[in-house]
Scaffold this motif. Structure first.
Motif, PDB file in Angstrom:
ATOM      1  N   ARG A 292      41.115  49.765  39.279  1.00 35.69           N
ATOM      2  CA  ARG A 292      40.621  48.966  38.166  1.00 35.69           C
ATOM      3  C   ARG A 292      40.498  47.516  38.614  1.00 35.69           C
ATOM      4  NH1 ARG A 292      41.613  50.516  33.026  1.00 35.69           N
ATOM      5  NH2 ARG A 292      40.050  48.886  32.592  1.00 35.69           N
ATOM      6  N   SER A 293      39.639  46.776  37.932  1.00 36.35           N
ATOM      7  CA  SER A 293      39.564  45.336  38.153  1.00 36.35           C
ATOM      8  C   SER A 293      40.640  44.678  37.305  1.00 36.35           C
ATOM      9  CB  SER A 293      38.175  44.809  37.789  1.00 36.35           C
ATOM     10  OG  SER A 293      37.204  45.350  38.656  1.00 36.35           O
ATOM     11  N   ILE A 294      41.676  44.194  37.966  1.00 37.09           N
ATOM     12  CA  ILE A 294      42.879  43.713  37.292  1.00 37.09           C
ATOM     13  C   ILE A 294      42.716  42.246  36.881  1.00 37.09           C
ATOM     14  CG2 ILE A 294      45.360  43.315  37.554  1.00 37.09           C
ATOM     15  CD1 ILE A 294      44.475  46.272  37.473  1.00 37.09           C
TER      16      ILE A 294
ATOM     17  N   PHE B 192      47.645  39.329  37.154  1.00 39.76           N
ATOM     18  CA  PHE B 192      48.434  39.590  38.352  1.00 39.76           C
ATOM     19  C   PHE B 192      49.869  39.102  38.162  1.00 39.76           C
ATOM     20  CE2 PHE B 192      44.171  39.837  40.012  1.00 39.76           C
ATOM     21  CZ  PHE B 192      44.251  40.823  40.983  1.00 39.76           C
ATOM     22  N   ASP B 193      50.803  39.862  38.717  1.00 36.20           N
ATOM     23  CA  ASP B 193      52.220  39.519  38.651  1.00 36.20           C
ATOM     24  C   ASP B 193      52.506  38.400  39.654  1.00 36.20           C
ATOM     25  OD1 ASP B 193      54.982  39.386  38.730  1.00 36.20           O
ATOM     26  OD2 ASP B 193      55.261  41.550  38.551  1.00 36.20           O
ATOM     27  N   THR B 194      52.797  37.221  39.142  1.00 36.96           N
ATOM     28  CA  THR B 194      53.019  36.057  40.018  1.00 36.96           C
ATOM     29  C   THR B 194      54.344  36.133  40.769  1.00 36.96           C
ATOM     30  OG1 THR B 194      53.964  34.807  38.169  1.00 36.96           O
ATOM     31  CG2 THR B 194      51.595  34.554  38.566  1.00 36.96           C
ATOM     32  N   GLU B 195      55.195  37.076  40.394  1.00 35.08           N
ATOM     33  CA  GLU B 195      56.488  37.228  41.068  1.00 35.08           C
ATOM     34  C   GLU B 195      56.419  38.168  42.260  1.00 35.08           C
ATOM     35  OE1 GLU B 195      59.145  35.392  40.168  1.00 35.08           O
ATOM     36  OE2 GLU B 195      57.742  34.467  38.750  1.00 35.08           O
TER      37      GLU B 195
ATOM     38  N   ASP C 244      46.433  46.224  43.797  1.00 38.68           N
ATOM     39  CA  ASP C 244      45.350  46.059  42.835  1.00 38.68           C
ATOM     40  C   ASP C 244      44.389  44.958  43.274  1.00 38.68           C
ATOM     41  OD1 ASP C 244      46.235  48.009  40.867  1.00 38.68           O
ATOM     42  OD2 ASP C 244      47.905  46.639  40.493  1.00 38.68           O
ATOM     43  N   SER C 245      43.216  44.929  42.646  1.00 36.09           N
ATOM     44  CA  SER C 245      42.198  43.972  43.063  1.00 36.09           C
ATOM     45  C   SER C 245      41.294  43.585  41.905  1.00 36.09           C
ATOM     46  CB  SER C 245      41.342  44.574  44.189  1.00 36.09           C
ATOM     47  OG  SER C 245      40.666  45.744  43.734  1.00 36.09           O
ATOM     48  N   HIS C 246      40.543  42.526  42.127  1.00 33.80           N
ATOM     49  CA  HIS C 246      39.511  42.120  41.176  1.00 33.80           C
ATOM     50  C   HIS C 246      38.432  41.339  41.926  1.00 33.80           C
ATOM     51  CE1 HIS C 246      38.402  41.176  36.838  1.00 33.80           C
ATOM     52  NE2 HIS C 246      37.446  40.622  37.572  1.00 33.80           N
ATOM     53  N   PRO C 247      37.186  41.873  41.958  1.00 35.77           N
ATOM     54  CA  PRO C 247      36.096  41.157  42.610  1.00 35.77           C
ATOM     55  C   PRO C 247      35.534  40.087  41.676  1.00 35.77           C
ATOM     56  CG  PRO C 247      35.277  43.212  41.726  1.00 35.77           C
ATOM     57  CD  PRO C 247      36.757  43.184  41.432  1.00 35.77           C
ATOM     58  N   MET C 248      35.064  38.987  42.261  1.00 37.05           N
ATOM     59  CA  MET C 248      34.515  37.895  41.454  1.00 37.05           C
ATOM     60  C   MET C 248      33.199  37.406  42.049  1.00 37.05           C
ATOM     61  SD  MET C 248      37.993  35.698  40.745  1.00 37.05           S
ATOM     62  CE  MET C 248      38.845  36.269  42.217  1.00 37.05           C
TER      63      MET C 248
ATOM     64  N   ALA D  80      40.378  39.066  44.511  1.00 38.47           N
ATOM     65  CA  ALA D  80      41.805  38.808  44.326  1.00 38.47           C
ATOM     66  C   ALA D  80      42.582  40.083  44.604  1.00 38.47           C
ATOM     67  CB  ALA D  80      42.070  38.318  42.911  1.00 38.47           C
ATOM     68  N   LEU D  81      43.687  39.960  45.334  1.00 38.93           N
ATOM     69  CA  LEU D  81      44.540  41.111  45.661  1.00 38.93           C
ATOM     70  C   LEU D  81      45.977  40.834  45.223  1.00 38.93           C
ATOM     71  CD1 LEU D  81      43.441  42.013  49.314  1.00 38.93           C
ATOM     72  CD2 LEU D  81      42.804  43.198  47.211  1.00 38.93           C
ATOM     73  N   GLY D  82      46.622  41.854  44.700  1.00 38.95           N
ATOM     74  CA  GLY D  82      48.017  41.720  44.284  1.00 38.95           C
ATOM     75  C   GLY D  82      48.434  42.907  43.445  1.00 38.95           C
ATOM     76  N   TYR D  83      49.281  42.626  42.460  1.00 35.27           N
ATOM     77  CA  TYR D  83      49.844  43.706  41.647  1.00 35.27           C
ATOM     78  C   TYR D  83      49.712  43.365  40.169  1.00 35.27           C
ATOM     79  CZ  TYR D  83      51.874  44.977  46.134  1.00 35.27           C
ATOM     80  OH  TYR D  83      52.042  45.306  47.458  1.00 35.27           O
ATOM     81  N   LEU D  84      49.398  44.370  39.391  1.00 30.36           N
ATOM     82  CA  LEU D  84      49.239  44.194  37.950  1.00 30.36           C
ATOM     83  C   LEU D  84      50.514  43.652  37.313  1.00 30.36           C
ATOM     84  CD1 LEU D  84      47.713  44.691  35.238  1.00 30.36           C
ATOM     85  CD2 LEU D  84      48.670  47.019  35.281  1.00 30.36           C
ATOM     86  N   ASP D  85      50.355  42.684  36.444  1.00 23.64           N
ATOM     87  CA  ASP D  85      51.457  42.210  35.607  1.00 23.64           C
ATOM     88  C   ASP D  85      51.699  43.263  34.534  1.00 23.64           C
ATOM     89  OD1 ASP D  85      53.156  41.018  33.797  1.00 23.64           O
ATOM     90  OD2 ASP D  85      52.062  39.119  33.692  1.00 23.64           O
ATOM     91  N   GLU D  86      52.788  44.004  34.682  1.00 23.36           N
ATOM     92  CA  GLU D  86      53.060  45.149  33.817  1.00 23.36           C
ATOM     93  C   GLU D  86      53.362  44.755  32.367  1.00 23.36           C
ATOM     94  OE1 GLU D  86      52.578  48.144  34.676  1.00 23.36           O
ATOM     95  OE2 GLU D  86      52.571  48.116  36.883  1.00 23.36           O
ATOM     96  N   THR D  87      53.554  43.457  32.121  1.00 22.04           N
ATOM     97  CA  THR D  87      53.784  43.016  30.750  1.00 22.04           C
ATOM     98  C   THR D  87      52.470  42.895  29.976  1.00 22.04           C
ATOM     99  OG1 THR D  87      53.655  40.634  31.210  1.00 22.04           O
ATOM    100  CG2 THR D  87      55.803  41.712  31.512  1.00 22.04           C
ATOM    101  N   LYS D  88      51.352  43.000  30.689  1.00 22.50           N
ATOM    102  CA  LYS D  88      50.034  42.895  30.064  1.00 22.50           C
ATOM    103  C   LYS D  88      49.368  44.262  30.026  1.00 22.50           C
ATOM    104  CE  LYS D  88      50.437  38.367  29.971  1.00 22.50           C
ATOM    105  NZ  LYS D  88      49.701  37.533  30.927  1.00 22.50           N
TER     106      LYS D  88
END
Length: 205
Positions: free
Chosen positions: A11-13, A16-19, A150-154, A179-187
């Motif tokens: 999915r285009s996330i 992103f989890d900043t931690e 996870d990722s999101h193209p822009m 953008a590459l990283g991990y989904l913020d699971e709180t969202k």
């Protein structure tokens, strides 16, 4: 994860989890796997800038319509295509020559054919650079997902501004950022949007 699952779960996330950081070796694994993407004559006419530092992120953020994900993701990749990637300066041609057992005439013929396809106009050069770099970009997103990233193209970005700010050569064209990283699971992401099917996409002739 099967190939089918990678396609279905990518999915285009937006969040992103900043931690959570992205390990350098994992990033290398993603890129090395993605680099198996096809390219014209296997010339691989692409370049990647990995934007990781706070200062670089802030520069890219301003050139990316102030999209928060640029600041939140641990790394954002600038994907650039090489408009002159077909010409004789590409070191990949050295591998061709080796594979041709040193036959320089055969190499020159292939190089001439590549030029006729990609080098005869600015339009052809841009098409060559962007189509090949786009193959790499999608390969990166699927490779990332195979590693649980996870990722999101822009593309809502200042292409020329990014090229200038990050000092890319004149022959390079910025194609997109990822953008590459991990989904913020709180969202919570929106449900996957409708996708057109075969009957809507394909014209049979």
């Amino acid at each position: 994860m099967s190939s089918k699952e990678i396609f279905e779960e990518r999915r285009s996330i937006n969040f992103f989890d900043t931690e959570k950081s992205l390990d350098d070796n994992l990033l290398k694994d993603i890129i090395n796997l993605a680099a198996l993407a096809p390219s014209a004559f296997n010339l691989q006419p692409w370049e990647i800038v990995a934007v990781k530092s706070k200062e670089a992120k802030e520069k890219l953020y301003r050139l990316s319509s102030n999209q928060p994900k640029v600041l939140e993701a641990p790394v954002t990749l600038i994907i650039a295509g090489d408009k002159n990637g077909y010409d004789k300066t590409n070191p990949i041609w050295d591998i061709f020559l080796k594979n041709f057992n040193g036959d320089e005439e055969k190499l020159a013929n292939v190089q001439g054919y590549a030029y006729s396809l990609y080098g005869t106009s600015d339009e052809r050069k841009i098409k060559f650079a962007e189509s090949n770099a786009a193959l790499l970009a999608m390969s990166i997103m699927y490779a990332a997902k195979s590693f649980g990233v996870d990722s999101h193209p822009m593309s809502g970005i200042d292409f020329e501004g990014i090229k200038k700010e990050f000092e890319l050569d004149d022959n390079k064209t910025v194609v997109m950022t990822i953008a590459l990283g991990y989904l913020d699971e709180t969202k919570t992401l929106y449900p996957r949007a409708y996708r057109k099917n075969y009957e809507e996409i394909v014209k049979e002739v």
